[in-house]
Design a protein around this motif. Structure first.
Motif, short mmCIF file in Angstrom:
data_model
loop_
_atom_site.label_atom_id
_atom_site.label_comp_id
_atom_site.label_asym_id
_atom_site.label_seq_id
_atom_site.Cartn_x
_atom_site.Cartn_y
_atom_site.Cartn_z
N TRP A 276 0.85 -1.20 0.00
CA TRP A 276 0.00 0.00 0.00
C TRP A 276 0.88 1.25 0.00
CZ3 TRP A 276 -1.50 4.33 2.79
CH2 TRP A 276 -2.77 4.85 2.50
N VAL A 277 0.89 1.98 -1.12
CA VAL A 277 1.63 3.24 -1.24
C VAL A 277 0.65 4.30 -1.72
CG1 VAL A 277 3.55 4.44 -2.35
CG2 VAL A 277 3.74 1.98 -1.86
N ALA A 278 0.55 5.44 -0.99
CA ALA A 278 -0.43 6.47 -1.33
C ALA A 278 0.24 7.81 -1.56
CB ALA A 278 -1.44 6.60 -0.19
N GLN A 279 -0.41 8.60 -2.44
CA GLN A 279 -0.05 10.01 -2.60
C GLN A 279 -1.22 10.82 -2.04
OE1 GLN A 279 0.14 7.93 -5.68
NE2 GLN A 279 2.08 7.37 -4.72
N PHE A 280 -0.99 11.61 -0.99
CA PHE A 280 -2.07 12.34 -0.33
C PHE A 280 -2.28 13.70 -1.00
CE2 PHE A 280 -0.60 9.30 2.80
CZ PHE A 280 -1.80 8.77 3.23
N SER A 281 -3.56 14.06 -1.19
CA SER A 281 -3.88 15.33 -1.87
C SER A 281 -3.76 16.51 -0.93
CB SER A 281 -5.30 15.27 -2.44
OG SER A 281 -6.26 15.30 -1.39
N GLY A 282 -3.90 16.30 0.38
CA GLY A 282 -3.89 17.39 1.34
C GLY A 282 -5.23 18.09 1.47
N ASP A 283 -6.22 17.65 0.69
CA ASP A 283 -7.56 18.24 0.73
C ASP A 283 -8.35 17.59 1.88
OD1 ASP A 283 -10.22 18.99 0.31
OD2 ASP A 283 -10.06 18.87 -1.87
N PRO A 284 -8.87 18.40 2.83
CA PRO A 284 -9.63 17.81 3.95
C PRO A 284 -11.08 17.47 3.60
CG PRO A 284 -9.52 20.18 4.21
CD PRO A 284 -8.76 19.86 2.95
N ILE A 285 -11.35 17.20 2.35
CA ILE A 285 -12.71 16.99 1.85
C ILE A 285 -13.47 15.91 2.62
CG2 ILE A 285 -11.83 15.44 0.02
CD1 ILE A 285 -14.18 16.42 -1.73
N ALA A 286 -12.75 14.90 3.11
CA ALA A 286 -13.44 13.78 3.77
C ALA A 286 -14.23 14.26 4.99
CB ALA A 286 -12.42 12.72 4.19
N GLU A 287 -13.81 15.38 5.58
CA GLU A 287 -14.49 15.88 6.78
C GLU A 287 -15.92 16.32 6.49
OE1 GLU A 287 -12.00 19.02 8.21
OE2 GLU A 287 -10.26 17.68 8.51
N ARG A 288 -16.23 16.58 5.21
CA ARG A 288 -17.56 17.07 4.86
C ARG A 288 -18.52 15.96 4.44
NH1 ARG A 288 -17.75 19.69 0.50
NH2 ARG A 288 -15.61 19.66 -0.27
N PHE A 289 -18.05 14.72 4.48
CA PHE A 289 -18.89 13.63 3.98
C PHE A 289 -19.10 12.57 5.06
CE2 PHE A 289 -17.60 15.89 0.28
CZ PHE A 289 -18.75 15.87 -0.49
N PRO A 290 -20.14 11.77 4.90
CA PRO A 290 -20.50 10.82 5.97
C PRO A 290 -19.38 9.83 6.28
CG PRO A 290 -22.31 11.04 4.40
CD PRO A 290 -21.13 11.76 3.80
#
Ligand SMILES: [Fe+2]
Length: 194
Positions: free
Chosen positions: A169-183
């Motif tokens: 598992w290797v990820a590149q993070f976007s830095g966008d906190p968008i997940a906080e606005r969704f269920p």
């Protein structure tokens, strides 16, 4: 039960006010069709053998061997393993936060839920597709797709993972906190995805 909830990217959720989805379905054919239109693979696999609670990796691979081989061949996934998360896992909180941050991968993320459940949220164009995956669901998120995953405060799942690189598992993070606005998984279980 598996469920797909499609939200506009700009949906805003507050503690007292759930974001309003554009579409909600728990019909596997609708889920598969809506995800396929956006390039995401989704299948439900019937179990060919009953699995005992806590079945090990070899039992799982034997039970689903025909489907596992087909997916490996279709996607060129040389490696398959099984991961199990329990509510007692010592790193559950930090692992949850890592997977909850929007990210992409250079390879497909392919998971088959042998037991339990998890919530994949896919950020595609101006939509967020919140996909509740349950036992028997396979999801294939193509390389480069922005997404996050919630296993909840009390994780309980076992999933097969397919890889076509040897790094895991290797990820590149976007830095966008968008997940906080969704269920979250918990909110979806409480009906905010309906
Ligand atoms: Fe991922």
């Amino acid at each position: 039960m598996s469920r797909l909830s499609i939200f506009p990217e700009g949906a805003k959720q507050t503690d007292s006010d759930a974001a309003v989805p554009l579409l909600v379905s728990d019909d596997p054919a609708v889920i598969q069709g809506e995800l396929a239109r956006r390039g995401i693979g989704f299948e439900r696999w019937p179990a060919t053998q009953r699995l005992a609670d806590g079945a090990d990796q070899s039992d799982i691979l034997l039970a689903y061997q025909a489907d596992v081989r087909r997916i490996q061949t279709e996607g060129g996934y040389a490696t398959v393993d099984a991961i199990r998360m329990t509510p007692e896992h010592p790193d559950r909180a930090s692992l949850r936060q890592t997977f909850l941050s929007e990210h992409t991968h250079a390879e497909d993320e392919v998971r088959f839920f042998v037991e339990g459940r998890g919530l994949f949220s896919l950020h595609i164009g101006d939509e967020v597709l919140v996909t509740l995956c349950e036992q028997g669901d396979l999801i294939r998120v193509p390389a480069g797709t922005r997404h996050w995953f919630d296993m909840g405060n009390s994780p309980a799942f076992c999933a097969l993972r397919f890889f076509n690189n040897s790094e895991g598992w290797v990820a590149q993070f976007s830095g966008d906190p968008i997940a906080e606005r969704f269920p979250t998984l918990q909110a979806c279980s409480r009906a905010q995805c309906r």
